[in-house]
Design an enzyme around this catalytic site. Sequence first.
Site: not given
Ligand SMILES: *Cc1c(COP(=O)(O)O)cnc(C)c1O
Length: 361
Positions: A37, A131
Site C-alpha cells: 500500500k 486502532r
Molecule cells: C500498513 C499496514 C501493515 C504494513 O506495515 P509496514 O509498517 O509497512 O510493514 C500491516 N498491517 C496493517 C493493518 C497495516 O495497515
Amino acid sequence: MSAYPCLEFDLPKLRHNLLELSKRCNAAGIRLAGAVKGVQSQPTLVREYLPYCDQLALSRLSQAKMLRQAGITADLLMLRLPMPSEIPDLVALAQYSLNSQFRVIQQIEEECTRQNKRHKVILMADEGDLREGYWDKAQLTQDAVRIERQMHAVSLAGVGVNLGCYGSVLPSRENLGDLVQIAREIEQRIGRKLEIVSGGATTSLHLMLTGAMPEGINHLRVGEAIMNARDLHDRRGMNTDFLDPHVVTLKAEVVEVFSKPSHPVGEIDLDAFGHKRAYLDRGIRRRALLALGRQDLGYLEDLRPRLPGIQILGGSSDHLILDIEDSQEEWYPGKIVCFDLDYGTLMFATNSSDISIRYLE
Ligand SMILES: *Cc1c(COP(=O)(O)O)cnc(C)c1O
C-alpha cells in the site's frame, strides 16, 4: 511530463530484500504478506513480491481492481477494516480481510452468498495500540466460534494484531504472546488449527530477527522493511545489514544557487502554510533551491539527502531549500540531487501526479 522530480525503483535491490527477508521469515516459521500500500500497489513492483509472499496486502480496493486488471491473480489481503459500503467489491476482488465487527462479517457472508464466492477473515485483537481490533478478547473468541459454526461462505482464517501505528506501542513477547493465547483458545473451541496468527508489521521483525518471537506467530504483514530498510536501522536501532537501504531514490533538480543570509530579512509573520517558524541566524550561507514541494511530498523535512554536507532548511508548495555551504560538490541549476525516503515521504511521492516513476531492471 517532466523528467524530474522522479522516483527510481531499483528492482534487483527490491528482489534482494524480498529474498533475504523471506528466507529469515521461513526459517522462523513465518509466512509473509507483502504490504504494497505504501507504493500504491504499482503492478511492476508488486510482480516482484509474488514469488516470496502468500498474499499481497493493500488498503484500497481501487488498487485491488488495478492489480486484477494488470492480470495479477495472487491472493489479496485487505489491511483496512472494510467499509460496509465496499463489501461487494471486497468480495469480488479480495480473498482475505482484517475484521473486528461481527455485523460487518455477517454482511460479507450475505454478499458472498449473493456472488457465490468465498472469503476469509482475520479477526483483529487490540493489544494496546488503540486502532482497530477487539478490546474485549472474550468477545473476539465468541465471535470466532460463531463464524466457524454459523457461516458458510466466510471462513475464519485466524487472528491478528496491529501495533506501532496510532499508539506507538512496541510489539513484545507479552502482547504477541497474548495473541497466541487467544489463537490457542479459539482452536480449542473450534477443534482445528487456525491458518493464520498474524503478529503485526515491520515493527514485529525485531522480535523475529533476535529470535524472541513467541512461538505460534506464523504470519507477518510487511511493507516498510522491504522498501525502506533504513527506517528500521535509523529509527529502531535494528541490525538490517542484510537489507539494501537504497531500493528507492528520489531525484530532484536544482533551479537556483545563491549565497544568502540564513535569517529572513524584514518583519517576520507566518509562512506559506500559516505557521510561525523559527530561523537560525548563521550568517551568509550558500543555498540551493530545488523544484520539489509539499504538493509532491508533504513532509519535505523527512527527506534524507544522499550527499554529505547538505541540510534541508524547509520548503513550500513547490520548492525545497537546501543549505549547501558545507558541501564539497559543484552546484548549478540543472544539477540532480538524490534523496532517500522514509515511509511517509514515499507514500506521498508515489501518490503525486507530478513525480515520474522509473524502474531499474
Ligand atoms: C500498513 C499496514 C501493515 C504494513 O506495515 P509496514 O509498517 O509497512 O510493514 C500491516 N498491517 C496493517 C493493518 C497495516 O495497515
